[in-house]
Write an enzyme that holds these catalytic residues in place. Sequence first.
Site, mmCIF file in Angstrom:
data_model
loop_
_atom_site.group_PDB
_atom_site.id
_atom_site.type_symbol
_atom_site.label_atom_id
_atom_site.label_comp_id
_atom_site.label_asym_id
_atom_site.label_seq_id
_atom_site.Cartn_x
_atom_site.Cartn_y
_atom_site.Cartn_z
ATOM 1 N N GLY A 36 -11.468 41.191 0.029
ATOM 2 C CA GLY A 36 -10.180 41.887 0.449
ATOM 3 C C GLY A 36 -9.116 40.686 0.869
ATOM 4 N N GLY A 112 -15.942 50.916 2.920
ATOM 5 C CA GLY A 112 -16.273 52.040 2.217
ATOM 6 C C GLY A 112 -14.910 53.265 2.138
#
Length: 474
Positions: A36, A112
């Site tokens: 990320g 998630g």
Amino acid sequence: MRHIKEECGVFGVFSPTSISMSSLAYFGLSSLQHRGQESCGVVINENDCFKSCKNTGLVNEVLTPQALQDLGNGDICIGHVRYCTTGGNHIQNAQPILINRIAHSLALAHNGNIVNAYELRKKLELEGSIFHSTNDTEVIAHLIIKNQLSSSSLQDALQKSAQSLNGAYSLVLMDHSQLIAMRDPHGFRPLCYGQTSRGEYIIASETSALDAVEANFIRDILPGEIVVFDKQGVHSIQTFCNQKPKTTCSFEYIYFARADSSLDGQSIHLARMRAGEFLAKTYPVEADIVIGVPDSGIDAAIGYARASNIPYGVGFIKNRYIARTFISPTQEERIEKLRLKLNPILPNIKGKKIILIDDSIVRGNTTKRLVKLLRGAGAKEIHMRVSSPPFLNPCFYGTDIDSKEYLIACAHSVSQIEKLLGLDSLGYLTLEGMDYMLQTKGLQGYCSACFTGNYPTPIPNNTKKNQFENKEQK
Ligand code: 5GP
Ligand code: SF4
Ligand code: MG
């Protein structure tokens, strides 16, 4: 707008004594950066106070030398790197989420996607919870806080909350005395822990982060397991273990995880090599060189080359130093960006019959541009082999592959895709090849829903991507 997005990385430290936490967090999060790149954050506990630093940007943009100095020492720490899947890229969506209350303070970071976040948030709002962000992680935080009112401890509140959560969550959370890790009962996303020689416990999404802080890997956290780290030691709570079938995301092995990591005992590098080997056996072709698309196509390319006896060569050089501020979303500029990012090595391409390996074709844009680059560099033939099956379905567990209309394989046959992308031939990894890559049978133990449509959890009808944003930020 890009419709496929990376997900997140989480990190945590529990130290028996107060130490310089900020450098551990910096090294750990830097080695999870591939998971990320939109925002990053750290929360550190020192003397029952939380200190935090979070912002949009890369780890080294957010955790500057000054920020690291300000964060300083502590005994518990959690950190996060994020690419938005639910909620936009705004500072208020950066994690960890920090809740300071007189009774219970809490910091939480999540990797998630909670499939029923919208329903849970609606219910929590009606009961009085006030939300500051548009992401599903804040829903988990509010659920835990609500459950803390009737619980004796943070882990009790977490256990109560987990009963309502549907979807993918690898969590790290902390209060002033404990660090807790939880992996959802399906084990969609990875989570592991280790220990340094100085005695600090480290939790991380990937083993690459344990290596970065010189922690010895202890084990992967089990699907459904809660592990609590405190002054008394390490405690495992396994109430949620074996309640659901393990369905770890197979795309972690194909694309997300770093090749030097190992997930549930399987080396990512070796898994990708096996995928390449299988492709070589399934789709042999006469060629001069095998090249891989950096980074996630490289290991499969080496596997293909070994199995086919066609030499592996470096096809592209990746420029890792392009300032993100210059990255613009328009189509033309994206083409330029790819040219800046990947440049072909002429002697390996010119006049050559090439086998080109990438980990996936989603919309087909990357391949189309790569083919243009390779043809421009004089490639004679381009035979593409893809180390995943065709993408046919959206993902609800943390990868924003959100609409069939963007998936090239949904509307086109392999021979149509060959033509559309300008390839001489194209071969995708078969489901049998996935089994070989993951060393399983019938994909048992893995989620493959984006390829097969077999979703391991119920998918509510009203699951919408960016569901909160539609309401609040447009
Ligand atoms: P396409 O250009 O076909 O839409 O996407 C395929 C390319 O994107 C491949 O090179 C693959 O490595 C990369 N890719 C696959 N999944 C993801 C993802 O979730 N996020 C990002 N940023 N890239 C991805
Ligand atoms: Fe992973 Fe695909 Fe399952 Fe999403 S649908 S969790 S990307 S295997
Ligand atoms: Mg790629």
